[in-house]
Design a protein around this motif. Sequence first.
Motif, PDB file in Angstrom:
ATOM      1  N   THR A   1     126.967  28.211  32.179  1.00  0.00           N
ATOM      2  CA  THR A   1     128.287  27.691  31.822  1.00  0.00           C
ATOM      3  C   THR A   1     129.393  28.705  32.108  1.00  0.00           C
ATOM      4  O   THR A   1     130.510  28.320  32.479  1.00  0.00           O
ATOM      5  CB  THR A   1     128.332  27.288  30.342  1.00  0.00           C
ATOM      6  OG1 THR A   1     127.880  28.393  29.535  1.00  0.00           O
ATOM      7  CG2 THR A   1     127.450  26.075  30.075  1.00  0.00           C
ATOM      8  N   GLU A   2     129.100  29.992  31.950  1.00  0.00           N
ATOM      9  CA  GLU A   2     130.101  31.010  32.256  1.00  0.00           C
ATOM     10  C   GLU A   2     130.333  31.123  33.760  1.00  0.00           C
ATOM     11  O   GLU A   2     131.468  31.358  34.214  1.00  0.00           O
ATOM     12  CB  GLU A   2     129.672  32.360  31.673  1.00  0.00           C
ATOM     13  CG  GLU A   2     129.695  32.394  30.158  1.00  0.00           C
ATOM     14  CD  GLU A   2     129.349  33.773  29.620  1.00  0.00           C
ATOM     15  OE1 GLU A   2     129.533  34.771  30.350  1.00  0.00           O
ATOM     16  OE2 GLU A   2     128.890  33.856  28.471  1.00  0.00           O
ATOM     17  N   GLN A   3     129.261  30.960  34.547  1.00  0.00           N
ATOM     18  CA  GLN A   3     129.430  30.944  36.004  1.00  0.00           C
ATOM     19  C   GLN A   3     130.305  29.768  36.432  1.00  0.00           C
ATOM     20  O   GLN A   3     131.162  29.901  37.317  1.00  0.00           O
ATOM     21  CB  GLN A   3     128.067  30.852  36.687  1.00  0.00           C
ATOM     22  CG  GLN A   3     127.172  32.061  36.496  1.00  0.00           C
ATOM     23  CD  GLN A   3     125.847  31.894  37.206  1.00  0.00           C
ATOM     24  OE1 GLN A   3     125.797  31.557  38.391  1.00  0.00           O
ATOM     25  NE2 GLN A   3     124.754  32.115  36.495  1.00  0.00           N
ATOM     26  N   VAL A   4     130.077  28.616  35.803  1.00  0.00           N
ATOM     27  CA  VAL A   4     130.878  27.427  36.128  1.00  0.00           C
ATOM     28  C   VAL A   4     132.343  27.653  35.762  1.00  0.00           C
ATOM     29  O   VAL A   4     133.253  27.268  36.502  1.00  0.00           O
ATOM     30  CB  VAL A   4     130.324  26.182  35.396  1.00  0.00           C
ATOM     31  CG1 VAL A   4     131.288  25.007  35.506  1.00  0.00           C
ATOM     32  CG2 VAL A   4     128.967  25.801  35.978  1.00  0.00           C
ATOM     33  N   ALA A   5     132.587  28.280  34.614  1.00  0.00           N
ATOM     34  CA  ALA A   5     133.962  28.569  34.205  1.00  0.00           C
ATOM     35  C   ALA A   5     134.645  29.488  35.217  1.00  0.00           C
ATOM     36  O   ALA A   5     135.826  29.293  35.561  1.00  0.00           O
ATOM     37  CB  ALA A   5     133.983  29.196  32.813  1.00  0.00           C
ATOM     38  N   LEU A   6     133.902  30.491  35.716  1.00  0.00           N
ATOM     39  CA  LEU A   6     134.467  31.369  36.750  1.00  0.00           C
ATOM     40  C   LEU A   6     134.791  30.586  38.018  1.00  0.00           C
ATOM     41  O   LEU A   6     135.827  30.811  38.649  1.00  0.00           O
ATOM     42  CB  LEU A   6     133.483  32.498  37.072  1.00  0.00           C
ATOM     43  CG  LEU A   6     133.437  33.688  36.128  1.00  0.00           C
ATOM     44  CD1 LEU A   6     132.401  34.686  36.609  1.00  0.00           C
ATOM     45  CD2 LEU A   6     134.803  34.351  36.042  1.00  0.00           C
ATOM     46  N   LEU A   7     133.901  29.672  38.403  1.00  0.00           N
ATOM     47  CA  LEU A   7     134.145  28.846  39.578  1.00  0.00           C
ATOM     48  C   LEU A   7     135.410  28.021  39.384  1.00  0.00           C
ATOM     49  O   LEU A   7     136.261  27.946  40.282  1.00  0.00           O
ATOM     50  CB  LEU A   7     132.949  27.926  39.837  1.00  0.00           C
ATOM     51  CG  LEU A   7     133.171  26.817  40.879  1.00  0.00           C
ATOM     52  CD1 LEU A   7     133.512  27.403  42.240  1.00  0.00           C
ATOM     53  CD2 LEU A   7     131.932  25.921  40.966  1.00  0.00           C
ATOM     54  N   THR A   8     135.540  27.400  38.219  1.00  0.00           N
ATOM     55  CA  THR A   8     136.714  26.572  37.950  1.00  0.00           C
ATOM     56  C   THR A   8     137.989  27.393  38.038  1.00  0.00           C
ATOM     57  O   THR A   8     138.975  26.987  38.665  1.00  0.00           O
ATOM     58  CB  THR A   8     136.606  25.934  36.553  1.00  0.00           C
ATOM     59  OG1 THR A   8     135.334  25.304  36.415  1.00  0.00           O
ATOM     60  CG2 THR A   8     137.703  24.903  36.345  1.00  0.00           C
ATOM     61  N   ARG A   9     137.967  28.576  37.410  1.00  0.00           N
ATOM     62  CA  ARG A   9     139.154  29.433  37.436  1.00  0.00           C
ATOM     63  C   ARG A   9     139.483  29.870  38.861  1.00  0.00           C
ATOM     64  O   ARG A   9     140.653  29.899  39.258  1.00  0.00           O
ATOM     65  CB  ARG A   9     138.931  30.653  36.547  1.00  0.00           C
ATOM     66  CG  ARG A   9     140.179  31.512  36.357  1.00  0.00           C
ATOM     67  CD  ARG A   9     139.918  32.690  35.433  1.00  0.00           C
ATOM     68  NE  ARG A   9     139.591  32.241  34.087  1.00  0.00           N
ATOM     69  CZ  ARG A   9     138.395  32.375  33.525  1.00  0.00           C
ATOM     70  NH1 ARG A   9     137.400  32.935  34.197  1.00  0.00           N
ATOM     71  NH2 ARG A   9     138.175  31.954  32.307  1.00  0.00           N
TER      72      ARG A   9
ATOM     73  N   VAL B   1     134.087  22.841  35.001  1.00  0.00           N
ATOM     74  CA  VAL B   1     134.940  22.720  33.822  1.00  0.00           C
ATOM     75  C   VAL B   1     135.299  24.100  33.295  1.00  0.00           C
ATOM     76  O   VAL B   1     134.630  25.095  33.579  1.00  0.00           O
ATOM     77  CB  VAL B   1     134.255  21.916  32.690  1.00  0.00           C
ATOM     78  CG1 VAL B   1     133.856  20.526  33.165  1.00  0.00           C
ATOM     79  CG2 VAL B   1     133.040  22.663  32.151  1.00  0.00           C
ATOM     80  N   ILE B   2     136.361  24.113  32.490  1.00  0.00           N
ATOM     81  CA  ILE B   2     136.742  25.327  31.770  1.00  0.00           C
ATOM     82  C   ILE B   2     137.559  24.904  30.554  1.00  0.00           C
ATOM     83  O   ILE B   2     138.303  23.912  30.611  1.00  0.00           O
ATOM     84  CB  ILE B   2     137.553  26.290  32.670  1.00  0.00           C
ATOM     85  CG1 ILE B   2     137.718  27.650  31.995  1.00  0.00           C
ATOM     86  CG2 ILE B   2     138.913  25.698  33.035  1.00  0.00           C
ATOM     87  CD1 ILE B   2     138.318  28.711  32.909  1.00  0.00           C
ATOM     88  N   TRP B   3     137.403  25.616  29.453  1.00  0.00           N
ATOM     89  CA  TRP B   3     138.217  25.341  28.276  1.00  0.00           C
ATOM     90  C   TRP B   3     139.575  25.992  28.458  1.00  0.00           C
ATOM     91  O   TRP B   3     139.680  27.155  28.829  1.00  0.00           O
ATOM     92  CB  TRP B   3     137.546  25.890  27.018  1.00  0.00           C
ATOM     93  CG  TRP B   3     136.337  25.119  26.603  1.00  0.00           C
ATOM     94  CD1 TRP B   3     135.036  25.421  26.872  1.00  0.00           C
ATOM     95  CD2 TRP B   3     136.310  23.888  25.871  1.00  0.00           C
ATOM     96  NE1 TRP B   3     134.196  24.461  26.357  1.00  0.00           N
ATOM     97  CE2 TRP B   3     134.948  23.504  25.725  1.00  0.00           C
ATOM     98  CE3 TRP B   3     137.296  23.066  25.318  1.00  0.00           C
ATOM     99  CZ2 TRP B   3     134.566  22.350  25.064  1.00  0.00           C
ATOM    100  CZ3 TRP B   3     136.906  21.921  24.648  1.00  0.00           C
ATOM    101  CH2 TRP B   3     135.575  21.565  24.526  1.00  0.00           C
ATOM    102  N   GLY B   4     140.629  25.216  28.172  1.00  0.00           N
ATOM    103  CA  GLY B   4     141.974  25.751  28.230  1.00  0.00           C
ATOM    104  C   GLY B   4     142.324  26.462  26.938  1.00  0.00           C
ATOM    105  O   GLY B   4     141.534  26.505  25.989  1.00  0.00           O
ATOM    106  N   PRO B   5     143.529  27.051  26.866  1.00  0.00           N
ATOM    107  CA  PRO B   5     143.933  27.778  25.662  1.00  0.00           C
ATOM    108  C   PRO B   5     144.092  26.844  24.469  1.00  0.00           C
ATOM    109  O   PRO B   5     144.477  25.681  24.616  1.00  0.00           O
ATOM    110  CB  PRO B   5     145.285  28.393  26.062  1.00  0.00           C
ATOM    111  CG  PRO B   5     145.786  27.505  27.164  1.00  0.00           C
ATOM    112  CD  PRO B   5     144.570  27.044  27.901  1.00  0.00           C
ATOM    113  N   GLU B   6     143.790  27.359  23.304  1.00  0.00           N
ATOM    114  CA  GLU B   6     143.945  26.566  22.084  1.00  0.00           C
ATOM    115  C   GLU B   6     145.404  26.532  21.682  1.00  0.00           C
ATOM    116  O   GLU B   6     146.115  27.540  21.730  1.00  0.00           O
ATOM    117  CB  GLU B   6     143.116  27.170  20.950  1.00  0.00           C
ATOM    118  CG  GLU B   6     143.133  26.339  19.669  1.00  0.00           C
ATOM    119  CD  GLU B   6     142.161  26.862  18.629  1.00  0.00           C
ATOM    120  OE1 GLU B   6     142.191  26.353  17.493  1.00  0.00           O
ATOM    121  OE2 GLU B   6     141.385  27.778  18.963  1.00  0.00           O
ATOM    122  N   GLY B   7     145.882  25.337  21.317  1.00  0.00           N
ATOM    123  CA  GLY B   7     147.268  25.188  20.908  1.00  0.00           C
ATOM    124  C   GLY B   7     147.505  25.717  19.504  1.00  0.00           C
ATOM    125  O   GLY B   7     146.576  25.873  18.707  1.00  0.00           O
TER     126      GLY B   7
END
Length: 414
Positions: A152-160, A216-222
């Motif tokens: 999941t962290e690799q996927v987040a890096l790909l998304t970014r 996918v990646i989680w965006g910043p929390e509001g």
Amino acid sequence: MGSLFAELARQASANARREVETYTREIPEFGFLDQDARARAETLDHSMWFRRRTLELSPGNSELNGDDLGYIASMGELRAGAGLSLDARQRVLRVHTALMLREINEATESQRDGGVDELMRMMAWFAPQGERGIASYRQGFVRVLRRRMPYTEQVALLTRSLLNGDPISAELATAVDIELPDRYAVTVFRVPDRPAIDRFLEDEIGALVKSHRAPVIWGPEGGDGSGELITLIPLFAGPEAADGAPPHGVPDLLPDLTPEHLPDVVQDFVRALGRPCAVGTSVAPLPELADALDRARRISRVAPPRRASARLRPHTLADVFVELAVADVPLVDDWLRTLAGRLESGPDLLTTLDAYYRHDMHRGATADALNVHTRTLDYRLRRARELTGIDPGSTRGVRTLSAVVTRRLSGAWR
């Protein structure tokens, strides 16, 4: 060796030291070089090696060999193993390239005849071999990430990296077995109450990433506790996709630009999140994903949250362009908010109008969705007209009251 190459050889040591000092000064993650003498010496050796090989190969336009590329890849592995971020890695490559070009220019200017012929030979070598070297560095960098980071962290890096337009995305995509398409539907799931990202949720999202090939990646929390999941849903080129694509640089405006499978993918993610989501999407080719993210994010902020259902579909610019414009005009927004206040005094009028417009003002379908008799629906529509002075079924009603409902349900007027 000609005079330009001789001058570069004479300055190689000083130039290598300047490169290391530039890393330390301009890239915060390299600040450790001031305290770690061994790492500094190692970095200096790398800089000297690049310059020495450039001077050995460029006069005869010889290519970097397998050992050279392997050595460069090992540098990428070393930096990844030390925890260098993708952003810092990109800055390293940018600084190195800029300094090499600067050194060549300085050496050329120091020559009486300008060294034009030698400069042309140098540049003819530098561009293609520099590209091969950077590719090897990226490959080495990704090899370490693949061994050390969870999927999941690799996927987040790909998304970014895709959103930032970083060329390393090609290697990252290969590492996580995701084929990069021609275009993506950048889709933002805005969750009013962001869920705790536990192992179960990560597993659910990871399974959807693998099945839909959607990074996918989680965006910043509001500040209000809301959150967002950013998903890149792939759209591979085909005759229909090409014909339906918007012109270059123009955001998608028409609902039928949304691919047929997109609602199904969106429903899967909403189910995994387990709560109502406001979903905004915007289609763009790979080089324009950052702009598409900005559009999708703005769309999600004015769209009403929905639960997974047969009628769930992501909102596009065409669905909420009125609400986007209204949000930036306080005078109009205040007027709509006043109308919403009047409707709140009636029996489920906002919910009724929401269903009415989502079912294209079809009375039977609306009544079924609300689980009420058509006479009850007619009474509510009549009551809405009495409270606002606007007939919900009129042109004015559609333009005004649909915006009232969407703004109210989006949570904009808390």
